[in-house]
Design a protein around this motif. Structure first.
Motif, PDB file in Angstrom:
ATOM      1  N   VAL A  47      29.391  53.866  29.613  1.00 37.66           N
ATOM      2  CA  VAL A  47      30.408  54.275  30.578  1.00 37.66           C
ATOM      3  C   VAL A  47      30.889  53.076  31.395  1.00 37.66           C
ATOM      4  N   ILE A  48      29.957  52.239  31.865  1.00 36.65           N
ATOM      5  CA  ILE A  48      30.320  51.075  32.667  1.00 36.65           C
ATOM      6  C   ILE A  48      31.257  50.153  31.884  1.00 36.65           C
ATOM      7  N   ILE A  49      30.911  49.887  30.634  1.00 35.28           N
ATOM      8  CA  ILE A  49      31.753  49.004  29.817  1.00 35.28           C
ATOM      9  C   ILE A  49      33.116  49.640  29.552  1.00 35.28           C
ATOM     10  N   LYS A  50      33.115  50.954  29.371  1.00 38.34           N
ATOM     11  CA  LYS A  50      34.369  51.648  29.076  1.00 38.34           C
ATOM     12  C   LYS A  50      35.325  51.640  30.254  1.00 38.34           C
ATOM     13  N   VAL A  51      34.820  51.836  31.472  1.00 36.42           N
ATOM     14  CA  VAL A  51      35.691  52.004  32.646  1.00 36.42           C
ATOM     15  C   VAL A  51      36.021  50.682  33.333  1.00 36.42           C
ATOM     16  N   ASP A  52      35.283  49.614  33.039  1.00 36.94           N
ATOM     17  CA  ASP A  52      35.512  48.341  33.717  1.00 36.94           C
ATOM     18  C   ASP A  52      36.333  47.401  32.824  1.00 36.94           C
ATOM     19  N   PRO A  53      37.584  47.131  33.164  1.00 34.01           N
ATOM     20  CA  PRO A  53      38.424  46.241  32.332  1.00 34.01           C
ATOM     21  C   PRO A  53      37.854  44.834  32.199  1.00 34.01           C
ATOM     22  N   CYS A  54      37.068  44.394  33.196  1.00 35.94           N
ATOM     23  CA  CYS A  54      36.475  43.055  33.127  1.00 35.94           C
ATOM     24  C   CYS A  54      35.472  42.909  31.985  1.00 35.94           C
ATOM     25  N   LEU A  55      34.966  44.030  31.492  1.00 38.46           N
ATOM     26  CA  LEU A  55      33.968  44.001  30.416  1.00 38.46           C
ATOM     27  C   LEU A  55      34.574  44.310  29.049  1.00 38.46           C
ATOM     28  N   HIS A  56      35.882  44.337  28.968  1.00 36.43           N
ATOM     29  CA  HIS A  56      36.544  44.613  27.689  1.00 36.43           C
ATOM     30  C   HIS A  56      36.685  43.324  26.885  1.00 36.43           C
ATOM     31  N   THR A  57      35.545  42.790  26.481  1.00 43.28           N
ATOM     32  CA  THR A  57      35.482  41.569  25.677  1.00 43.28           C
ATOM     33  C   THR A  57      34.648  41.856  24.435  1.00 43.28           C
ATOM     34  N   PRO A  58      34.729  40.994  23.401  1.00 43.37           N
ATOM     35  CA  PRO A  58      33.967  41.250  22.171  1.00 43.37           C
ATOM     36  C   PRO A  58      32.476  41.465  22.392  1.00 43.37           C
ATOM     37  N   MET A  59      31.849  40.663  23.279  1.00 43.43           N
ATOM     38  CA  MET A  59      30.408  40.792  23.496  1.00 43.43           C
ATOM     39  C   MET A  59      30.041  42.197  23.965  1.00 43.43           C
ATOM     40  N   MET A 134      40.654  33.450  19.054  1.00 41.28           N
ATOM     41  CA  MET A 134      41.298  33.605  17.751  1.00 41.28           C
ATOM     42  C   MET A 134      40.300  34.034  16.679  1.00 41.28           C
ATOM     43  N   LEU A 135      39.084  33.456  16.728  1.00 42.25           N
ATOM     44  CA  LEU A 135      38.085  33.764  15.703  1.00 42.25           C
ATOM     45  C   LEU A 135      37.482  35.154  15.881  1.00 42.25           C
ATOM     46  N   MET A 136      37.336  35.603  17.126  1.00 44.90           N
ATOM     47  CA  MET A 136      36.726  36.910  17.393  1.00 44.90           C
ATOM     48  C   MET A 136      37.743  37.786  18.135  1.00 44.90           C
ATOM     49  N   ASN A 137      38.819  38.141  17.446  1.00 46.26           N
ATOM     50  CA  ASN A 137      39.829  39.010  18.049  1.00 46.26           C
ATOM     51  C   ASN A 137      39.468  40.473  17.821  1.00 46.26           C
ATOM     52  N   ALA A 138      40.322  41.380  18.321  1.00 46.90           N
ATOM     53  CA  ALA A 138      40.021  42.811  18.252  1.00 46.90           C
ATOM     54  C   ALA A 138      39.874  43.295  16.814  1.00 46.90           C
ATOM     55  N   ARG A 139      40.717  42.778  15.930  1.00 45.47           N
ATOM     56  CA  ARG A 139      40.659  43.210  14.526  1.00 45.47           C
ATOM     57  C   ARG A 139      39.352  42.776  13.871  1.00 45.47           C
ATOM     58  N   VAL A 140      38.947  41.529  14.132  1.00 47.85           N
ATOM     59  CA  VAL A 140      37.688  41.027  13.561  1.00 47.85           C
ATOM     60  C   VAL A 140      36.514  41.835  14.099  1.00 47.85           C
ATOM     61  N   CYS A 141      36.519  42.117  15.403  1.00 48.31           N
ATOM     62  CA  CYS A 141      35.438  42.904  16.014  1.00 48.31           C
ATOM     63  C   CYS A 141      35.322  44.273  15.353  1.00 48.31           C
ATOM     64  N   THR A 142      36.461  44.934  15.188  1.00 47.06           N
ATOM     65  CA  THR A 142      36.456  46.266  14.576  1.00 47.06           C
ATOM     66  C   THR A 142      35.932  46.218  13.154  1.00 47.06           C
ATOM     67  N   ARG A 293      19.479  41.156  33.269  1.00 49.53           N
ATOM     68  CA  ARG A 293      19.669  39.741  32.977  1.00 49.53           C
ATOM     69  C   ARG A 293      21.141  39.373  32.808  1.00 49.53           C
ATOM     70  N   ASN A 294      22.034  40.331  33.040  1.00 45.08           N
ATOM     71  CA  ASN A 294      23.450  40.082  32.830  1.00 45.08           C
ATOM     72  C   ASN A 294      24.195  40.238  34.156  1.00 45.08           C
ATOM     73  N   LYS A 295      24.732  39.141  34.668  1.00 43.90           N
ATOM     74  CA  LYS A 295      25.392  39.168  35.963  1.00 43.90           C
ATOM     75  C   LYS A 295      26.652  40.020  35.945  1.00 43.90           C
ATOM     76  N   ASP A 296      27.409  39.966  34.838  1.00 38.24           N
ATOM     77  CA  ASP A 296      28.648  40.745  34.762  1.00 38.24           C
ATOM     78  C   ASP A 296      28.365  42.241  34.817  1.00 38.24           C
ATOM     79  N   VAL A 297      27.350  42.671  34.072  1.00 38.75           N
ATOM     80  CA  VAL A 297      27.015  44.097  34.053  1.00 38.75           C
ATOM     81  C   VAL A 297      26.466  44.526  35.417  1.00 38.75           C
ATOM     82  N   LYS A 298      25.612  43.702  36.028  1.00 40.08           N
ATOM     83  CA  LYS A 298      25.079  44.038  37.356  1.00 40.08           C
ATOM     84  C   LYS A 298      26.191  44.116  38.390  1.00 40.08           C
ATOM     85  N   ARG A 299      27.139  43.185  38.304  1.00 41.65           N
ATOM     86  CA  ARG A 299      28.267  43.209  39.229  1.00 41.65           C
ATOM     87  C   ARG A 299      29.103  44.472  39.033  1.00 41.65           C
TER      88      ARG A 299
END
Length: 326
Positions: A47-59, A134-142, A293-299
């Motif tokens: 849910v956190i990753i889904k609702v937070d635009p800052c976490l919309h990255t490949p990782m 470029m190497l890890m874009n949305a299409r590659v991730c999917t 251990r993840n600052k972005d997720v804790k934030r």
């Protein structure tokens, strides 16, 4: 033995982890809490990753899939175990046993592929930061996610088909809390040598291939981090990998120990207890590892928690005012 006089087994009895009837209530409460925390923790991450635009990255796109996979993975075995703790007859039908074995193996294989992909993602992010987008874009991730799920569910088909064609004529007591490969093969009346060899080769190929890709990725990552001039830069680069390394060590370590060897090996009871690590403990600790251990997720957790508290206080305030007006 004359196979014509043998009666095919239609159900199995799961003996569980320990034969301690006086502690069944304790075990039930413990595993209910463990299962609830695991599901809730992984759901929170999703849910956190889904609702937070800052976490919309490949990782985090990979992480949300891993969290969903962990919920599926633990749900294959634990609910059945909980039901058996309360039941007088701890039975599972032959069809349900084969289905449980298939989904358990498929989710486990998918996790191997997914962890390897996550290591490759960190390799690209740290070793090729300028070309990462470029190497890890949305299409590659999917495509990578789809391939990991398809690979996981297709790689176990042959093993399950071979096991389902074996002759089971009794006894029907599985010395485990779920339908795992080794205890099930021990009950087969027909020759299992070919099936064991195929399963061993497939398990070795999947685990060792994924493990090798992960190790190679981190060798490259460590070599790149060492060359970073500033200590702050090295610490930041390593912090993005520390959580994944921890999960990989626990998961691959127990999986390789239990599965990448012939199923007739000794120390079966120890393997049964060791399987708790990758069936229950790994799905449980993943949310805590990735959040603590993840600052972005804790934030993001703090920000969304503050938002939820504010909405709750606002709702209570307006509700109280409306009540007084009435």
């Amino acid at each position: 033995m004359n196979e014509g006089n043998q009666t095919a087994v239609t159900e199995f009895i799961l003996l569980g982890l320990w034969d301690l009837p006086e502690l069944q209530g304790v075990f039930f409460g413990f595993f209910v809490v463990l299962y609830s925390i695991t599901v809730l923790g992984n759901l929170i991450i999703m849910v956190i990753i889904k609702v937070d635009p800052c976490l919309h990255t490949p990782m985090y796109y990979f992480l949300i899939n891993l969290a969903g996979l962990e919920i599926c993975y633990i749900s294959v075995t634990v609910p059945q175990m909980l039901a058996n703790i309360l039941a007088e007859r701890k039975i599972i039908s032959f069809t349900a046993c084969i289905a449980q074995l298939y989904f358990f193996g498929s989710f486990g294989s998918t996790e191997c592929f997914l962890l390897a992909i996550m290591a490759y993602d960190r390799y690209l992010a740290i070793c090729y930061p300028l070309h990462y987008g470029m190497l890890m874009n949305a299409r590659v991730c999917t495509n990578l996610i789809v391939c990991s799920w398809l690979g996981g569910f297709s790689s176990t088909l042959l093993s399950i088909l071979l096991i389902s064609r074996l002759c089971f004529c009794g006894p029907n007591k599985i010395k485990h809390y779920f339908c795992d490969i080794a205890p099930l093969l021990r009950l087969a009346c027909s020759d299992t040598s070919f099936t064991e060899t195929v399963i061993f080769l497939l398990a070795s190929a999947i685990l060792l291939m994924c493990c090798l890709l992960t190790v190679l990725s981190y060798v490259k990552i460590i070599a790149t981090i060492v060359r970073i001039p500033s200590s702050l830069g090295r610490e930041k680069a390593f912090s993005t990998c520390a959580s994944h390394i921890t999960v990989v060590l626990v998961y691959y370590g127990t999986m390789i120990f239990v599965y990448v060897r012939p199923t007739t090996a000794s120390a079966f009871d120890f393997n049964k207890v060791a399987s708790v690590l990758y069936t229950m403990v790994t799905p449980l600790i993943n949310p805590f590892i990735y959040t603590l251990r993840n600052k972005d997720v804790k934030r993001s957790l703090r920000r969304n928690a503050d938002r939820a508290v504010f909405l709750l206080e606002t709702t209570v305030f307006f509700g109280a005012n409306k009540t007084r007006e009435n």
